[in-house]
Write an enzyme that holds these catalytic residues in place. Structure first.
Site, short mmCIF file in Angstrom:
data_model
loop_
_atom_site.label_atom_id
_atom_site.label_comp_id
_atom_site.label_asym_id
_atom_site.label_seq_id
_atom_site.Cartn_x
_atom_site.Cartn_y
_atom_site.Cartn_z
N ASP A 193 0.83 -1.20 0.00
CA ASP A 193 0.00 0.00 0.00
C ASP A 193 0.87 1.26 0.00
O ASP A 193 0.52 2.27 -0.62
CB ASP A 193 -0.91 0.02 1.24
CG ASP A 193 -2.01 -1.03 1.15
OD1 ASP A 193 -2.19 -1.60 0.06
OD2 ASP A 193 -2.68 -1.28 2.17
N SER A 222 -34.02 -10.98 -20.43
CA SER A 222 -34.14 -11.78 -19.21
C SER A 222 -33.86 -13.23 -19.58
O SER A 222 -33.76 -13.58 -20.77
CB SER A 222 -35.56 -11.67 -18.64
OG SER A 222 -35.88 -10.34 -18.33
N LEU A 223 -33.75 -14.10 -18.58
CA LEU A 223 -33.51 -15.52 -18.83
C LEU A 223 -34.68 -16.35 -18.34
O LEU A 223 -35.27 -16.06 -17.29
CB LEU A 223 -32.23 -15.98 -18.12
CG LEU A 223 -30.90 -15.45 -18.66
CD1 LEU A 223 -29.76 -15.98 -17.81
CD2 LEU A 223 -30.70 -15.85 -20.11
N LYS A 277 -24.63 -17.70 -11.84
CA LYS A 277 -25.66 -16.65 -11.94
C LYS A 277 -25.52 -15.79 -10.68
O LYS A 277 -25.92 -16.20 -9.60
CB LYS A 277 -27.06 -17.24 -12.04
CG LYS A 277 -28.12 -16.16 -12.25
CD LYS A 277 -29.50 -16.75 -12.44
CE LYS A 277 -30.51 -15.64 -12.71
NZ LYS A 277 -30.59 -14.64 -11.65
N LYS A 301 -31.70 -22.55 -11.63
CA LYS A 301 -31.72 -21.98 -10.29
C LYS A 301 -31.33 -23.02 -9.23
O LYS A 301 -31.65 -24.20 -9.34
CB LYS A 301 -33.11 -21.42 -9.97
CG LYS A 301 -33.59 -20.36 -10.95
CD LYS A 301 -32.71 -19.13 -11.00
CE LYS A 301 -32.88 -18.19 -9.85
NZ LYS A 301 -34.14 -17.48 -9.83
#
Length: 651
Positions: A30, A79-80, A110, A304
């Site tokens: 840093d 959209s899917l 997703k 999903k």
């Protein structure tokens, strides 16, 4: 520091940042970064006209916007379609292999965040637009520039849209909520809400401090000559974008299921929230051939992850009356936290479902929530019953107007056209953003206008006057005039908005645009077969349009006179040519992009299809023509080379 040293310093700082934020592999300290950063900053303060667009100093948010402006995407963000289990996936794959039996599939996570579209030209970030409705979003370029995983400059000169999801990592989300709680602010429900809220801050310095992360998942408008999506994404990552935690190319169902199982099992270990896996056809040519439905690309689905289930108690069952008169039962449940969202209601669909599942008030039940879907009751825990449970009876009277209900079995309807719920909900929908977008005509105002007797139907809102409004409690002159101006401004609205605002059952924004494009206001005279020719409109939707027009023809005509909707330019009929009114399929490697050839043929009056059947008139093929060409020969369909097509065009 001279200009050449300055340019090298900017390049070095960007290299440090890339390894730190994108590669998660710091290559300096840093202290070194900060020292060089301040040297660059000092040079820029002395030479403000030499500041490079990709300097890291340009990421610091210091702009407060008055609001976000609407902006058009170069190409639509789709959209899917969702699939939820192996059976759903099998059905989708079967459809894909019918269209292309050589297809392979690109699988990636997703992400559960906020979609963003980045437009680059000449290698520079020109614009960043939220997804919006897929066609138009909000320009948040200034905020996007503060996200360190979004390159301000890329090594690619051609125009390109890069789509992705903006997320907040789980650790950052926890830190943000702890800070908000300490300051007495409301905490975010989940990382997705935090990402979306952070992305749309009017003060870009807030966005800059939230450590948002951009993860690419696709490409919009582009001129890339790369035949596979997986290779295109590799190219995108090589431009300086963050790669997904896992991705794979698969050929068969078993391969896809293995990748899905790995992502599902490991999702808790990922830095970001995932809610599934996206499966896309890898071949770009096949994607173009398969095309789109009115809502989704045919070549992609969201597989999903299993929904989250929780046990809760049914406290009550209330009745809601929609604009079509259908009475829908809704379960009020004890507040339950499911994956960061507090759930207090669950859908019940209809009374047949209540009876089939034997759902009673005070029952302990299992509710399921998947993605953004409203939770539903999937099981009653009958063994938990104590005797205090109350059976739910089918209603006989409308809970709003008290009139007798029509019980059709699955559906129970209020037939009273003047029922407050029907009228109010119709007007609220009519004025909503996806319809006529009448600013100021929300639920509270509509109810007040209805209760006062000024508005008893949609048409009545156009007969409101300043005098009438000022007679109502709480209506000041400025507020009333703004409302009247908003109502007046919707006259001359787009045809599709008018059709959508009518509130026909099963007809939403996409179908309204299709109806408008095909028929204009002539949709009222369309017959069933005419409606069924429109891609994406099936039997149920066609019947809904016909029934609505039969019952409400006079109402539609009156509104048409009031609003005078803007009809789209009529399609110019093509002159006679060898392709007019023909169904054509393209296959093989062609010398021009398939999209260009498709557009050209459609302008000549042809219909370009993605699959060969007995109804196909012609197959135009290039090199390496595959199964479509073979099927054309099998069915006796005329086959034409690309050169022959050009000769026909010349003739």
């Amino acid at each position: 520091m001279n200009y050449e040293e300055y340019k090298k310093a900017v390049e070095e700082l960007n290299r440090y940042a890339y390894h730190y934020y994108v590669e998660d592999n710091p290559i300096t300290t840093d202290e070194v970064y900060d020292k060089l950063y301040h040297e660059v900053l000092a040079y820029e303060e002395k030479n403000p006209y030499q500041v490079l667009d990709n300097s890291p100093t340009q990421r610091v948010g210091d702009v407060v916007s008055e609001g976000f402006h609407k902006a058009l995407h170069k190409s639509r963000m789709w959209s899917l379609e969702d699939v939820f289990d192996e059976e759903d996936l099998k059905k989708w794959l079967a459809r894909i292999f019918k269209l292309d039996d050589r297809a392979s599939f690109y699988c990636e996570p997703k992400y559960d965040g906020a979609s963003l579209n980045l437009y680059y030209e000449g290698g520079r970030l020109i614009q960043a637009i939220t997804r919006g409705d897929g066609v138009t979003g909000e320009d948040i370029t200034q905020n996007a520039r503060t996200i360190k995983t979004i390159p301000l400059k890329i090594d690619y000169e051609e125009p390109i849209e890069i789509r992705g999801e903006v997320v907040i990592f789980k650790s950052e989300f926890q830190a943000i909520n702890e800070e908000r709680a300490k300051n007495g602010e409301n905490i975010f429900a989940n990382p997705r809400n935090a990402a979306a809220g952070s992305l749309r801050q009017l003060d870009s310095s807030i966005t800059a401090n939230r450590n948002l992360v951009f993860l690419p998942y696709g490409i919009g408008q582009n001129t890339l000559d790369i035949p596979l999506l997986s290779k295109r994404m590799e190219f995108i990552y090589s431009l300086g974008f963050k790669t997904p935690p896992y991705r794979a190319v698969c050929k068969w169902l078993l391969d896809i299921e293995k990748v899905y199982a790995k992502m599902k099992d490991e999702r808790d270990d990922y830095d970001m929230m995932l809610d599934g896996m996206v499966v896309k056809v890898d071949q770009i040519e096949s994607q173009e051939s398969m095309g789109y439905t009115v809502k989704y690309p045919r070549w992609a689905v969201a597989y999903k992850f299993p929904a989250v289930e929780k046990i809760t108690t049914v406290k009550d069952i209330i009745l809601q009356v929609g604009r079509s008169g259908v009475v829908t039962p809704v379960a009020v449940v004890a507040p339950t936290n499911i994956d960061g969202v507090v759930v207090e209601r669950a859908t019940l669909h209809n009374f047949d479902e209540i009876q089939r599942k034997d759902i009673r008030i005070n029952d302990k039940v299992i509710i399921l929530r998947s993605g953004d879907v409203i939770p539903k009751i999937i099981k009653v825990l009958e063994h938990e019953r104590t005797g205090s449970e109350i059976e739910v009876l089918r209603p006989k009277e409308c809970p709003v107007c008290g009139s007798e209900l029509l019980d059709e079995g699955a559906l129970i309807k209020c037939q009273n056209l003047t029922c407050k719920a029907r009228v109010v909900n119709s007007i609220i929908y009519f004025a909503s953003k996806q319809c006529l977008n009448i600013d100021g005509l929300g639920e509270k105002i509509v109810k007040a206008l209805f209760d006062s007797g000024l508005v008893k139907s949609v048409e009545d809102i156009f007969s409101l006057t300043l005098e009438k409004l000022l007679a109502l409690e709480g209506f000041k002159e400025k507020k009333s005039q703004n409302l009247l101006d908003a109502v007046e401004n919707v006259k001359g609205c787009d045809c599709w908005r008018f059709i959508n605002a009518l509130g026909m059952e099963h007809i939403g924004e996409v179908a309204s645009k299709s109806l408008c494009s095909e028929f204009g206001l002539g949709f009222m005279k369309a017959e069933k077969n005419d409606l069924l020719t429109i891609e994406g409109i099936g039997e149920e939707m066609a019947e809904s349009v016909l029934e609505f027009v039969r019952v409400n023809e006079e109402h539609i005509l009156r509104l048409t006179e009031i609003l005078n909707p803007k009809i789209p330019e009529p399609k110019i009929e093509a002159k006679d040519n060898p392709f007019k009114a023909k169904t054509i399929v393209l296959t093989g490697s062609l010398s021009h992009p398939r999209g260009e050839i498709k557009e050209m043929l459609e302008s000549l009056g042809a219909k370009v299809s993605g699959s060969v059947s007995k109804k196909t008139d012609m197959v135009i093929y290039g090199d390496d023509a595959g199964s479509k060409y073979d099927k054309a020969l099998e069915l006796g369909v005329r086959t034409v080379t690309e050169d022959e097509m050009k000769e026909m065009l010349d003739d």
